[in-house]
Design an enzyme around this catalytic site. Structure first.
Site, PDB file in Angstrom:
ATOM      1  N   GLU A  40     -57.451  46.598  47.697  1.00  0.00           N
ATOM      2  CA  GLU A  40     -56.766  46.990  48.928  1.00  0.00           C
ATOM      3  C   GLU A  40     -55.258  47.047  48.658  1.00  0.00           C
ATOM      4  OE1 GLU A  40     -56.584  45.080  53.445  1.00  0.00           O
ATOM      5  OE2 GLU A  40     -56.902  43.771  51.727  1.00  0.00           O
ATOM      6  N   LYS A 112     -59.996  51.088  57.107  1.00  0.00           N
ATOM      7  CA  LYS A 112     -60.429  49.723  57.432  1.00  0.00           C
ATOM      8  C   LYS A 112     -60.587  49.542  58.939  1.00  0.00           C
ATOM      9  CE  LYS A 112     -58.857  44.942  56.556  1.00  0.00           C
ATOM     10  NZ  LYS A 112     -57.704  44.157  56.035  1.00  0.00           N
ATOM     11  N   CYS A 150     -61.637  44.055  52.348  1.00  0.00           N
ATOM     12  CA  CYS A 150     -61.143  42.704  52.581  1.00  0.00           C
ATOM     13  C   CYS A 150     -61.789  42.007  53.791  1.00  0.00           C
ATOM     14  CB  CYS A 150     -59.623  42.753  52.700  1.00  0.00           C
ATOM     15  SG  CYS A 150     -58.816  41.150  52.407  1.00  0.00           S
TER      16      CYS A 150
END
Length: 267
Positions: A40, A112, A150
Site C-alpha cells: 500500500e 480501498k 491493509c
C-alpha cells in the site's frame, strides 16, 4: 507459479520509490517470478496520511502509473502496487491498488473501501473510500488474484467475497501501522484469511518505522511459508495449484456453508 513480495521503505520521493521498485522487479524477474506485489502507498508514503496525499495524487493513466507499467514491461512480469489516485474531491484522494500485466497493460484497479480510522488515525480525512464494494479479481497464467488493502484484512467479508469470485491468491498490500500487539495481529489475520477461505495470502507490507514489515506468504493451511522480517527486500515464493486443490479437498467449506448472506437482486 512463482511470485515475488517487495517490502519497501517508501517515502515522499516518488522517483526514489519507483527506482526501488524497478530494482526489486529486476531481481524478481531474474528469480523467475511472474508477478511482483508491492505494499500500500508504494509510490508515496508518510507516517501520517495528511493533506499532501491529495496533492500528490494522479489518475491511473498519469505519469506514476505509466512508470509502473513501464517497470512491468521492462522486466516482463506483472506488477501490483499501491498508489494515490485522484478522486472527484480535490481535498481527498483514493488509496488505489493497480495491477499491470507483463506488457504494461492495466489488468485491474481497486480503491480501498475500509479506511483506517482507528488508533487515533483518520485516513478518511484525506482519502475517500472506494465507491464500489465489488470484489476485484484478475487472472494471470491460470491463477486468479484478489486485491485487498491493509485495514481490509480486519473485515473477513471482503476476503470471502474475493474467494467466492474465484480468487486463489489474496494480495493484501499493506502499510500496517505499528503498535501494541499489531505485529501478532498482522500475522494471525493473514493466516486466518488463508485458512477460512482455502487460499494463499500474499501480503507485501511497508518496512519499519512507518509499518511493521513482515511481508509474508501464508499457505491455504495458514502456514507462514515466507516472512521478510524488518528490512526492505524482495523474496520470490511459490504458489502451488496442487496444494490449493489438496486443502480444498480436505476442507470443502464453500459447499458446507449454511450462513450465506442474500445477494441483492439486479433489476
Amino acid at each position: 507459479m512463482r511470485i515475488a513480495l517487495g517490502q519497501l521503505e517508501s517515502g515522499t520521493d516518488v522517483g526514489a520509490n519507483l527506482a526501488a521498485m524497478d530494482r526489486f522487479a529486476e531481481a524478481a524477474a531474474r528469480d523467475g517470478a511472474r508477478l511482483i506485489a508491492f505494499p500500500e502507498y508504494a509510490t508515496y508514503e508518510k507516517k501520517i496520511v495528511d493533506a499532501s496525499y491529495p496533492e500528490a495524487a494522479e489518475p491511473v493513466d498519469g505519469p506514476v502509473c505509466r512508470a509502473l507499467a513501464a517497470i512491468a514491461r521492462r522486466h516482463g512480469l506483472a506488477l501490483v502496487a499501491g498508489t494515490v489516485e485522484t478522486s472527484g474531491d480535490r481535498d481527498r484522494a483514493y488509496n488505489t491498488l493497480v495491477a499491470f500485466g507483463r506488457g504494461g497493460e492495466l489488468l485491474a484497479s481497486y480503491r480501498k473501501i475500509h479506511l483506517f480510522d482507528a488508533q487515533g488515525y483518520g485516513e478518511s480525512r484525506f482519502i475517500s473510500p472506494g465507491p464500489s464494494t465489488a470484489p476485484v479479481v484478475f487472472a494471470l497464467d491460470g491463477v486468479r488474484f484478489g486485491l485487498m488493502t491493509c485495514y481490509d484484512l480486519r473485515f473477513p467479508e471482503l476476503a470471502r467475497e474475493l474467494a467466492d469470485a474465484g480468487a486463489e491468491v489474496l494480495l493484501v498490500c499493506s502499510s500496517w501501522v505499528p503498535g501494541e500487539h499489531k505485529t501478532g495481529q498482522w500475522l494471525a489475520l493473514n493466516a486466518a484469511r488463508a485458512i477460512e477461505n482455502g487460499v494463499y495470502v500474499a501480503a507485501p507490507c511497508q518496512a519499519p518505522p512507518i509499518s511493521v514489515g513482515h511481508s509474508l506468504l501464508a499457505s491455504p493451511m495458514g502456514v507462514i511459508e515466507a516472512d521478510l522480517g524488518l528490512e526492505p527486500g524482495v523474496r520470490t515464493v511459490e504458489i502451488s495449484h496442487a496444494a490449493l486443490a489438496s486443502v480444498r479437498e480436505q476442507f470443502p467449506t464453500p459447499e458446507q456453508r449454511r450462513l450465506v448472506p442474500p445477494r441483492p437482486s439486479v433489476s
